[in-house]
Design an enzyme around this catalytic site. Structure first.
Site, PDB file in Angstrom:
ATOM      1  N   ASP A   6       9.330   7.922  -0.811  1.00  0.00           N
ATOM      2  CA  ASP A   6       8.572   8.940  -1.531  1.00  0.00           C
ATOM      3  C   ASP A   6       8.338   8.389  -2.944  1.00  0.00           C
ATOM      4  O   ASP A   6       9.308   8.090  -3.647  1.00  0.00           O
ATOM      5  CB  ASP A   6       9.403  10.231  -1.568  1.00  0.00           C
ATOM      6  CG  ASP A   6       8.658  11.382  -2.213  1.00  0.00           C
ATOM      7  OD1 ASP A   6       7.792  11.147  -3.075  1.00  0.00           O
ATOM      8  OD2 ASP A   6       8.964  12.532  -1.859  1.00  0.00           O
TER       9      ASP A   6
ATOM     10  N   VAL B 112     -14.233  12.473   0.610  1.00  0.00           N
ATOM     11  CA  VAL B 112     -13.922  11.592   1.744  1.00  0.00           C
ATOM     12  C   VAL B 112     -13.235  12.467   2.798  1.00  0.00           C
ATOM     13  O   VAL B 112     -12.270  13.169   2.486  1.00  0.00           O
ATOM     14  CB  VAL B 112     -12.935  10.467   1.331  1.00  0.00           C
ATOM     15  CG1 VAL B 112     -12.859   9.417   2.424  1.00  0.00           C
ATOM     16  CG2 VAL B 112     -13.314   9.839  -0.003  1.00  0.00           C
TER      17      VAL B 112
ATOM     18  N   LYS C 155      -5.918  12.978 -11.951  1.00  0.00           N
ATOM     19  CA  LYS C 155      -6.784  11.828 -11.648  1.00  0.00           C
ATOM     20  C   LYS C 155      -7.407  11.262 -12.929  1.00  0.00           C
ATOM     21  O   LYS C 155      -7.666  10.067 -13.025  1.00  0.00           O
ATOM     22  CB  LYS C 155      -7.853  12.233 -10.623  1.00  0.00           C
ATOM     23  CG  LYS C 155      -7.274  12.409  -9.223  1.00  0.00           C
ATOM     24  CD  LYS C 155      -6.686  11.092  -8.713  1.00  0.00           C
ATOM     25  CE  LYS C 155      -6.001  11.216  -7.373  1.00  0.00           C
ATOM     26  NZ  LYS C 155      -5.493   9.959  -6.838  1.00  0.00           N
TER      27      LYS C 155
ATOM     28  N   TYR D 289      -5.094  18.953 -10.520  1.00  0.00           N
ATOM     29  CA  TYR D 289      -5.478  17.761  -9.736  1.00  0.00           C
ATOM     30  C   TYR D 289      -6.452  16.906 -10.546  1.00  0.00           C
ATOM     31  O   TYR D 289      -6.290  15.684 -10.648  1.00  0.00           O
ATOM     32  CB  TYR D 289      -6.102  18.166  -8.385  1.00  0.00           C
ATOM     33  CG  TYR D 289      -6.552  16.953  -7.608  1.00  0.00           C
ATOM     34  CD1 TYR D 289      -5.638  16.060  -7.073  1.00  0.00           C
ATOM     35  CD2 TYR D 289      -7.919  16.670  -7.444  1.00  0.00           C
ATOM     36  CE1 TYR D 289      -6.054  14.912  -6.383  1.00  0.00           C
ATOM     37  CE2 TYR D 289      -8.343  15.537  -6.755  1.00  0.00           C
ATOM     38  CZ  TYR D 289      -7.398  14.661  -6.231  1.00  0.00           C
ATOM     39  OH  TYR D 289      -7.811  13.527  -5.554  1.00  0.00           O
TER      40      TYR D 289
ATOM     41  N   ASN E 168      -2.337   4.217  -3.824  1.00  0.00           N
ATOM     42  CA  ASN E 168      -3.206   5.154  -3.101  1.00  0.00           C
ATOM     43  C   ASN E 168      -2.547   6.516  -2.866  1.00  0.00           C
ATOM     44  O   ASN E 168      -3.249   7.528  -2.825  1.00  0.00           O
ATOM     45  CB  ASN E 168      -3.586   4.506  -1.759  1.00  0.00           C
ATOM     46  CG  ASN E 168      -4.156   5.493  -0.773  1.00  0.00           C
ATOM     47  OD1 ASN E 168      -5.290   5.932  -0.906  1.00  0.00           O
ATOM     48  ND2 ASN E 168      -3.360   5.872   0.236  1.00  0.00           N
TER      49      ASN E 168
ATOM     50  N   ILE F 138       0.851  -1.209   0.000  1.00  0.00           N
ATOM     51  CA  ILE F 138       0.000   0.000   0.000  1.00  0.00           C
ATOM     52  C   ILE F 138       0.878   1.247   0.000  1.00  0.00           C
ATOM     53  O   ILE F 138       1.716   1.433   0.898  1.00  0.00           O
ATOM     54  CB  ILE F 138      -0.917   0.056   1.249  1.00  0.00           C
ATOM     55  CG1 ILE F 138      -1.747  -1.216   1.385  1.00  0.00           C
ATOM     56  CG2 ILE F 138      -1.819   1.289   1.203  1.00  0.00           C
ATOM     57  CD1 ILE F 138      -2.646  -1.247   2.626  1.00  0.00           C
TER      58      ILE F 138
HETATM   59  P1  NDP Z   1      -4.529  11.737   3.060  1.00  0.00           P
HETATM   60  O1  NDP Z   1      -3.843  13.053   2.908  1.00  0.00           O
HETATM   61  O2  NDP Z   1      -5.228  11.445   4.336  1.00  0.00           O
HETATM   62  O3  NDP Z   1      -3.478  10.559   2.780  1.00  0.00           O
HETATM   63  C1  NDP Z   1      -2.541  10.642   1.734  1.00  0.00           C
HETATM   64  C2  NDP Z   1      -1.458   9.592   1.946  1.00  0.00           C
HETATM   65  O4  NDP Z   1      -0.551   9.642   0.843  1.00  0.00           O
HETATM   66  C3  NDP Z   1      -0.645   9.824   3.207  1.00  0.00           C
HETATM   67  O5  NDP Z   1      -0.407   8.580   3.833  1.00  0.00           O
HETATM   68  C4  NDP Z   1       0.674  10.407   2.698  1.00  0.00           C
HETATM   69  O6  NDP Z   1       1.696  10.007   3.587  1.00  0.00           O
HETATM   70  C5  NDP Z   1       0.783   9.698   1.350  1.00  0.00           C
HETATM   71  N1  NDP Z   1       1.625  10.386   0.382  1.00  0.00           N
HETATM   72  C6  NDP Z   1       1.452  11.622  -0.144  1.00  0.00           C
HETATM   73  N2  NDP Z   1       2.458  11.913  -0.976  1.00  0.00           N
HETATM   74  C7  NDP Z   1       3.282  10.829  -0.979  1.00  0.00           C
HETATM   75  C8  NDP Z   1       4.486  10.518  -1.636  1.00  0.00           C
HETATM   76  N3  NDP Z   1       5.075  11.399  -2.466  1.00  0.00           N
HETATM   77  N4  NDP Z   1       5.068   9.312  -1.431  1.00  0.00           N
HETATM   78  C9  NDP Z   1       4.489   8.413  -0.600  1.00  0.00           C
HETATM   79  N5  NDP Z   1       3.343   8.653   0.069  1.00  0.00           N
HETATM   80  C10 NDP Z   1       2.758   9.851  -0.129  1.00  0.00           C
HETATM   81  O7  NDP Z   1      -5.549  11.650   1.841  1.00  0.00           O
HETATM   82  P2  NDP Z   1      -6.575  10.511   1.351  1.00  0.00           P
HETATM   83  O8  NDP Z   1      -6.467   9.307   2.175  1.00  0.00           O
HETATM   84  O9  NDP Z   1      -7.883  11.162   1.195  1.00  0.00           O
HETATM   85  O10 NDP Z   1      -5.990  10.256  -0.102  1.00  0.00           O
HETATM   86  C11 NDP Z   1      -5.640   8.985  -0.601  1.00  0.00           C
HETATM   87  C12 NDP Z   1      -5.911   8.964  -2.097  1.00  0.00           C
HETATM   88  O11 NDP Z   1      -7.304   9.125  -2.313  1.00  0.00           O
HETATM   89  C13 NDP Z   1      -5.234  10.060  -2.893  1.00  0.00           C
HETATM   90  O12 NDP Z   1      -4.737   9.506  -4.094  1.00  0.00           O
HETATM   91  C14 NDP Z   1      -6.350  11.041  -3.179  1.00  0.00           C
HETATM   92  O13 NDP Z   1      -6.126  11.785  -4.340  1.00  0.00           O
HETATM   93  C15 NDP Z   1      -7.516  10.089  -3.327  1.00  0.00           C
HETATM   94  N6  NDP Z   1      -8.853  10.647  -3.172  1.00  0.00           N
HETATM   95  C16 NDP Z   1      -9.189  11.311  -2.029  1.00  0.00           C
HETATM   96  C17 NDP Z   1     -10.465  11.829  -1.889  1.00  0.00           C
HETATM   97  C18 NDP Z   1     -10.880  12.633  -0.697  1.00  0.00           C
HETATM   98  O14 NDP Z   1     -11.914  13.356  -0.786  1.00  0.00           O
HETATM   99  N7  NDP Z   1     -10.180  12.554   0.431  1.00  0.00           N
HETATM  100  C19 NDP Z   1     -11.480  11.616  -2.921  1.00  0.00           C
HETATM  101  C20 NDP Z   1     -11.011  10.925  -4.089  1.00  0.00           C
HETATM  102  C21 NDP Z   1      -9.742  10.436  -4.179  1.00  0.00           C
HETATM  103  P3  NDP Z   1       3.064  10.777   3.900  1.00  0.00           P
HETATM  104  O15 NDP Z   1       2.726  12.231   4.025  1.00  0.00           O
HETATM  105  O16 NDP Z   1       3.530  10.132   5.185  1.00  0.00           O
HETATM  106  O17 NDP Z   1       3.955  10.461   2.754  1.00  0.00           O
HETATM  107  C1  8X3 Z   2     -10.867  14.281  -4.077  1.00  0.00           C
HETATM  108  C2  8X3 Z   2     -12.307  14.640  -4.284  1.00  0.00           C
HETATM  109  O1  8X3 Z   2     -13.854  16.465  -5.233  1.00  0.00           O
HETATM  110  O2  8X3 Z   2     -12.018  17.164  -3.779  1.00  0.00           O
HETATM  111  O3  8X3 Z   2     -10.337  13.644  -5.190  1.00  0.00           O
HETATM  112  O4  8X3 Z   2     -11.585  16.440  -6.004  1.00  0.00           O
HETATM  113  S1  8X3 Z   2     -12.425  16.240  -4.866  1.00  0.00           S
END
Ligand code: NDP
Ligand code: 8X3
Length: 257
Positions: free
Chosen positions: A65, A190, A161, A157, A91, A12
């Site tokens: 990263d 989310v 996606k 963004y 993710n 993951i």
């Molecule tokens: P969070 O910010 O809660 O989690 C993001 C995670 O990604 C963290 O664990 C962060 O960890 C990690 N991360 C970010 N950049 C890097 C990197 N360069 N290398 C490794 N790890 C990285 O956001 P979400 O859980 O909401 O997001 C997860 C996914 O879901 C994303 O792809 C987001 O675009 C997508 N998404 C989110 C939505 C929302 O509304 N929240 C809706 C639709 C899609 P660390 O900083 O420790 O590296």
């Molecule tokens: C995250 C959902 O609507 O903020 O991908 O772009 S939105």
């Protein structure tokens, strides 16, 4: 219910927060082994301890990263010398800012493109060859409603996606004649750390995103991902939209008065 993913090893990206963290916790209860990566090693250590307090599974953690092409290749190739990765969850991702196309910060644009598209590609490129020989394997790419319907000021963004959705289609095409399934999960809003990152901890802007309706939780998405993963070998759910009931698309959001 049959547990098709028991004893599988799941890799993951972005496991320290939100969807990735919740998925790690929920998958541990399905008795999968975990390889968790993110940039924040303290959070990875904490999560590993938390999981292993409750369940007896292997949890390996790596500070990585996904933008770092050299290290992604190096660390994954080291892992593959002694492990098999059955399931990859792409993710890790982020949005930075919400700004008009002629005012956006080009460094933030690059960070989003490098993380959401290039990072996903580096990780996938390193893991897929090893999956080809498995009797079943699965890649989950986390897309977004933003990849389906672009909204004002979402520009880069949304485009990133959209690229994730397109890559999911291409992966499915290129992996015909293999046992590797590819699924794109496209959530709406989310409530995670996502908006804290996007708005650089600006409490008012973060509050405005989730105010007046019930957004999805990381648990909602994690449970959906598990139901996509926990399918027989011949079933490949290629695309899944998951929206809050109050949000039908980025423009249609029913907030309470
Ligand atoms: P969070 O910010 O809660 O989690 C993001 C995670 O990604 C963290 O664990 C962060 O960890 C990690 N991360 C970010 N950049 C890097 C990197 N360069 N290398 C490794 N790890 C990285 O956001 P979400 O859980 O909401 O997001 C997860 C996914 O879901 C994303 O792809 C987001 O675009 C997508 N998404 C989110 C939505 C929302 O509304 N929240 C809706 C639709 C899609 P660390 O900083 O420790 O590296
Ligand atoms: C995250 C959902 O609507 O903020 O991908 O772009 S939105």
């Amino acid at each position: 219910m049959t547990n098709y993913i028991k004893n599988k090893t799941v890799f993951i990206t972005g496991a320290t927060s939100g969807i990735g963290e919740q998925l790690a916790l929920d998958l541990s209860k399905m008795n999968t082994n975990l390889i968790l990566i993110a940039r924040n090693v303290d959070k990875l250590n904490f999560l590993k301890e938390r999981i292993q307090k409750d369940v007896n599974i292997n949890v390996d953690i790596y500070q990585l990263d996904v933008k770092d092409k050299i290290n992604v290749k190096k660390i994954i190739s080291n892992i593959l010398e002694h492990k098999t990765i059955d399931i990859l969850i792409n993710n890790a991702g982020l949005a930075l800012g919400l700004e008009h196309i002629d005012k956006g910060d080009t460094d933030e644009w690059e960070d989003m493109i490098d993380t959401n598209i290039k990072g996903l590609l580096y990780v996938s490129r390193a893991i897929i060859p090893q999956m080809r020989d498995l009797s079943t394997a699965h890649i989950i790419n986390i897309g977004s409603v933003a990849g389906k319907t672009a909204y004002p000021n979402g520009n880069v963004y949304c485009a990133s996606k959209s690229a994730v959705h397109s890559l999911g289609d291409s992966m499915n095409a290129d992996l015909l004649n293999t046992n590797i399934k590819v699924s794109t999960i496209a959530p709406g809003a989310v409530e995670t750390n996502f908006s804290n990152v996007r708005f650089n901890e600006d409490a008012e802007k973060i509050h405005a995103v989730y105010d007046g309706y019930k957004a999805l939780s990381a648990k909602d998405i994690s449970q959906s991902i598990i139901s996509v993963l926990n399918t027989p070998r011949h079933v490949n759910i290629q695309y899944l939209d998951i929206m809050p009931t109050a949000q039908r698309n980025p423009y249609l959001l029913a907030r309470n008065e």
